[in-house]
Design an enzyme around this catalytic site. Sequence first.
Site, PDB file in Angstrom:
ATOM      1  CG  ASP A  56       6.373  36.829  34.574  1.00  0.00           C
ATOM      2  OD1 ASP A  56       5.703  36.602  35.513  1.00  0.00           O
ATOM      3  OD2 ASP A  56       6.774  37.501  34.055  1.00  0.00           O
TER       4      ASP A  56
ATOM      5  CE  LYS B 157      11.415  39.112  40.890  1.00  0.00           C
ATOM      6  NZ  LYS B 157      10.533  38.333  39.474  1.00  0.00           N
TER       7      LYS B 157
ATOM      8  CD1 TRP C  76      10.311  41.688  34.174  1.00  0.00           C
ATOM      9  CD2 TRP C  76      11.347  39.560  33.289  1.00  0.00           C
ATOM     10  NE1 TRP C  76      11.298  40.951  35.246  1.00  0.00           N
ATOM     11  CE2 TRP C  76      12.327  39.620  34.814  1.00  0.00           C
ATOM     12  CE3 TRP C  76      11.953  38.650  33.163  1.00  0.00           C
ATOM     13  CZ2 TRP C  76      12.962  39.820  35.115  1.00  0.00           C
ATOM     14  CZ3 TRP C  76      12.918  37.550  33.458  1.00  0.00           C
ATOM     15  CH2 TRP C  76      13.827  39.036  34.582  1.00  0.00           C
TER      16      TRP C  76
HETATM   17  C1  LIG Z   1      11.993  37.936  38.026  1.00  0.00           C
HETATM   18  C2  LIG Z   1      10.730  37.933  36.786  1.00  0.00           C
HETATM   19  C3  LIG Z   1      10.707  36.669  36.277  1.00  0.00           C
HETATM   20  C4  LIG Z   1      12.277  36.079  36.127  1.00  0.00           C
HETATM   21  O1  LIG Z   1      11.809  35.062  37.406  1.00  0.00           O
HETATM   22  P1  LIG Z   1      12.907  33.666  37.223  1.00  0.00           P
HETATM   23  O2  LIG Z   1      12.769  33.097  38.362  1.00  0.00           O
HETATM   24  O3  LIG Z   1      14.349  34.883  38.003  1.00  0.00           O
HETATM   25  O4  LIG Z   1      13.030  33.267  35.858  1.00  0.00           O
HETATM   26  C5  LIG Z   1       9.851  36.922  35.060  1.00  0.00           C
HETATM   27  N1  LIG Z   1       9.334  37.756  35.338  1.00  0.00           N
HETATM   28  C6  LIG Z   1       8.187  38.828  36.205  1.00  0.00           C
HETATM   29  C7  LIG Z   1       7.766  39.675  35.852  1.00  0.00           C
HETATM   30  C8  LIG Z   1       9.885  38.077  37.430  1.00  0.00           C
HETATM   31  O5  LIG Z   1       9.275  40.144  38.124  1.00  0.00           O
END
Ligand SMILES: *Cc1c(COP(=O)(O)O)cnc(C)c1O
Length: 359
Positions: free
Chosen positions: A171, A195, A102
Amino acid sequence: MSRVYNFSPGPATLPLEVLETIRNDIPDWCGTGMSVMEVSHRGKDFTKVAAHAEATLRELMGVPDDYSVLFCQGGATLQMAMAPLNLAGPDDTVDYVLTGSWGKKAAGEAGKFCKVNIAADASDRNFTYIPDESAWARADDAAYLHITPNETIAGVEFHFVPGGDAPIVADMSSNILSRPIDVRDYGVIYAGAQKNIGPAGITLVIVRNDLLERVRPNTPHLLTWKSYADSDSMTNTPPTFTWYVADLVFQWLKDRGGVEAMAEVNQRKSSRLYAAIDASDFYSNPVAEDCRSRMNVPFILADDGLDATFLEESAAAGLVNLKGHRSVGGMRASIYNAMPEEGVDTLIAFMAEFERKYG
Ligand SMILES: *Cc1c(COP(=O)(O)O)cnc(C)c1O
């Protein structure tokens, strides 16, 4: 009704109590004779939900008054582009620490808008560790430092906050609300909802107000954090249903003792699972011990010829979505806040029995 234990990395399992509230609410929400999906986002019933969600989140995370809480769209992925657009000019340098896929994706997006300095990169060992902070090669005048506090795919989590003067952009999609943090350590926190917050469709952004002014000119309105900050995140029609569920999840967390209580449960769940993996030669986890994720626990079977059987038999036992990401192989158990302790204990018992049978 038969619920399984769902170890999906995302969209992930939601608390049963929240699902039951939703089921009860749907036909006639708040005495309106309508569902929450059918009312105006600007009406008094919905604006109450929106305000309650923000207030509860602020309380859960201790968000200081000089930070805005935004409910955006486009997922965490869009934030990977919004961060550089809102914080840096085309000639500015930004630091990225790559501890997983990511973070690498985020750096790729930023590279379209400004100069990216890769301060550290753990891809040399397949993202199984965090390079020592003292060895990071950071730029002198970076507009910000981007990190991914929990890398969802390889299962690597920061258990420290990096130092330095540049604001940290984090993030936190897969570990937000899983333990107490000091929001002041960060300039910007972003997290997709699916999540630890609710259904897909909303991205939570927490941003220090002075940073809102850095946005580069001519950025499309919806890609500026300021537009959300100036409109209570109602610059256009927001995903009202997701927002409503997020509010229920925040309240659910608060009723259970907040992030402090969650942190204890998450610590117990993950350490029991890692202990079971480490105690066996049949299963293994490749991540360095000091940065193992409490949310996503990948594990590999010594004999990958048994992977399909493991997935089949675990699913039959009511333990689903354990297949690992294709870049890592094996299995991955995602054990976010809403995964009950019994779910993890049932998985551990299943793994022991599977090893007894096939080991
Ligand atoms: C799931 C995830 C993403 C992607 O998220 P989207 O909402 O599908 O854009 C980005 N960063 C991390 C750390 C993730 O776990």
